[in-house]
Design a protein around this motif. Structure first.
Motif, mmCIF file in Angstrom:
data_model
loop_
_atom_site.group_PDB
_atom_site.id
_atom_site.type_symbol
_atom_site.label_atom_id
_atom_site.label_comp_id
_atom_site.label_asym_id
_atom_site.label_seq_id
_atom_site.Cartn_x
_atom_site.Cartn_y
_atom_site.Cartn_z
ATOM 1 N N THR A 78 -6.304 22.912 39.972
ATOM 2 C CA THR A 78 -5.314 21.862 40.199
ATOM 3 C C THR A 78 -4.368 21.692 39.020
ATOM 4 N N THR A 79 -4.673 22.288 37.868
ATOM 5 C CA THR A 79 -3.789 22.204 36.713
ATOM 6 C C THR A 79 -3.683 23.567 36.063
ATOM 7 N N SER A 224 -5.690 12.842 40.225
ATOM 8 C CA SER A 224 -4.436 13.078 40.941
ATOM 9 C C SER A 224 -3.483 11.950 40.577
ATOM 10 N N ILE A 225 -2.199 12.233 40.660
ATOM 11 C CA ILE A 225 -1.217 11.214 40.302
ATOM 12 C C ILE A 225 -1.293 10.033 41.261
ATOM 13 N N ASP A 252 -6.800 12.195 31.448
ATOM 14 C CA ASP A 252 -6.090 13.404 31.867
ATOM 15 C C ASP A 252 -4.612 13.050 31.981
ATOM 16 N N ASP A 253 -3.743 14.026 31.783
ATOM 17 C CA ASP A 253 -2.304 13.768 31.857
ATOM 18 C C ASP A 253 -1.856 13.347 33.257
ATOM 19 N N HIS A 254 -2.513 13.858 34.303
ATOM 20 C CA HIS A 254 -2.158 13.430 35.661
ATOM 21 C C HIS A 254 -2.460 11.946 35.854
ATOM 22 N N ALA A 257 0.353 10.028 34.309
ATOM 23 C CA ALA A 257 1.557 10.007 35.151
ATOM 24 C C ALA A 257 1.418 8.980 36.268
ATOM 25 N N LEU A 284 3.333 18.817 32.241
ATOM 26 C CA LEU A 284 3.686 17.501 32.776
ATOM 27 C C LEU A 284 3.963 16.493 31.675
#
Length: 339
Positions: A78-79, A224-225, A252-254, A257, A284
């Motif tokens: 997913t990333t 997930s965002i 996590d970066d997601h 976001a 991202l």
């Protein structure tokens, strides 16, 4: 020299270098140290380069009973992080005549079917992320050497573990936010049962407990965002204005976001009203506005170290010890706590 039109052999290399075929085998198999001199090893390598010699890996593998193939088991892709892990592992593998097969565990975690008719017959070893650990039962059985990534070294089922220094990354994030005056924290935690995420939660709580006047709440979200947006909005909306967190630490970066989107829905500005941090430093992180303060994890180096550890296990050596350092990258998503 070989006859025109024929493929050079190890005998040709030995003749050109003035050594025995056994010495050629030791040098080109990277087992020469302590057996032949550095000067002799370089002479053999130079002769092989000049002649264009390539070992017959198929015959060598048949003698050794090896396929020179390694399975890399990761969560669903997913990333780009796990793509980086694969790139690093494949780079090291190729230098040693190995191939790497990438196998994403269905649904990110949980059991996975054996990707081969019999993995134990088709593989020399396995490298696996802790988030995909349950996938190993059918794939590995008890026969294949295993290196675990992001795994508790005290309870790992692998012959070796390779970890990023996630605990230090969380400490760097927390110290950065504390220095900016933040005392009310929300941890947006990944809803994934994995050692690496347990470390993040534990280190964040421990660091804040040591500082008087701090508070910490936790909300969980799928990685997930959209999932992060829903969870972060519920957590922030549910807090009364005077007690609302001023900093959100995301696993996590997601998740970060998604927190941005939740903040905007609630009329909160990042970073004026709410500082947000991530972890990974994916592409991202510099694509969202404002750019994200996050912890950079070197995914390719992670993959390289994992492959090097497995090669060491296969050769009966102890892999290098020590976690891989990580780095806080400060961007525009963090600012002094609002008064």
């Amino acid at each position: 020299m070989p006859r025109a039109g024929t493929r050079p052999t190890s005998r040709d290399v030995a003749r050109a270098a003035g050594v025995s075929q056994a010495a050629v085998s030791l040098v080109l198999g990277d087992k020469w140290r302590g057996r032949v001199s550095e000067a002799t090893a370089e002479r053999v390598r130079e002769a092989a380069r000049t002649l264009g010699y390539r070992p017959n890996l198929a015959a060598r593998n048949l003698r050794l009973g090896r396929t020179r193939t390694v399975l890399l088991v990761v969560p669903a892709l997913t990333t780009e992080f796990f793509a980086g892990v694969y790139t690093g592992a494949a780079r090291v593998a190729s230098r040693h005549g190995f191939g790497v097969v990438l196998y994403p565990s269905p649904e990110g975690i949980g059991p996975a079917r054996d990707p081969f008719a019999s993995a134990q017959a088709a593989l020399d070893g396995v490298i696996a992320s802790s988030m995909a650990a349950e996938a190993l039962t059918a794939i590995r059985g008890e026969a294949l050497p295993l290196v675990m990534l992001d795994s508790d070294p005290e309870g790992s089922v692998g012959a070796a573990t390779v970890n990023l220094d996630i605990a230090d990354g969380v400490r760097q994030v927390t110290d950065h936010l504390l220095a900016l005056g933040h005392r009310r924290f929300l941890h947006l935690a990944a809803d994934v049962p994995s050692w690496t995420f347990e470390v993040r939660a534990r280190e964040l709580a421990a660091r804040l407990e040591a500082v008087p006047g701090t508070s910490l709440s936790t909300a969980r979200a799928p990685i997930s965002i959209k999932g992060a947006e829903v969870s972060a909005e519920a957590a922030l909306r549910g807090a009364a204005a005077p007690d609302r967190p001023t900093a959100v630490v995301c696993d996590d970066d997601h998740l970060a976001a998604g927190t941005y989107k939740a903040a905007r829905r609630l009329g909160l500005r990042v970073p004026e009203d709410l500082s947000v941090t991530g972890l990974d430093d994916l592409a991202l992180a510099s694509a969202i506005d404002p750019e994200l303060t996050t912890v950079r994890l070197d995914a390719e180096l992670f993959g390289e170290r994992g492959m090097e550890a497995l090669l060491a296990v296969l050769e009966g050596h102890a892999p290098d010890a020590g976690d891989i350092p990580v780095e806080l990258v400060v961007r525009e998503s963090t600012a002094p706590a609002p008064r």
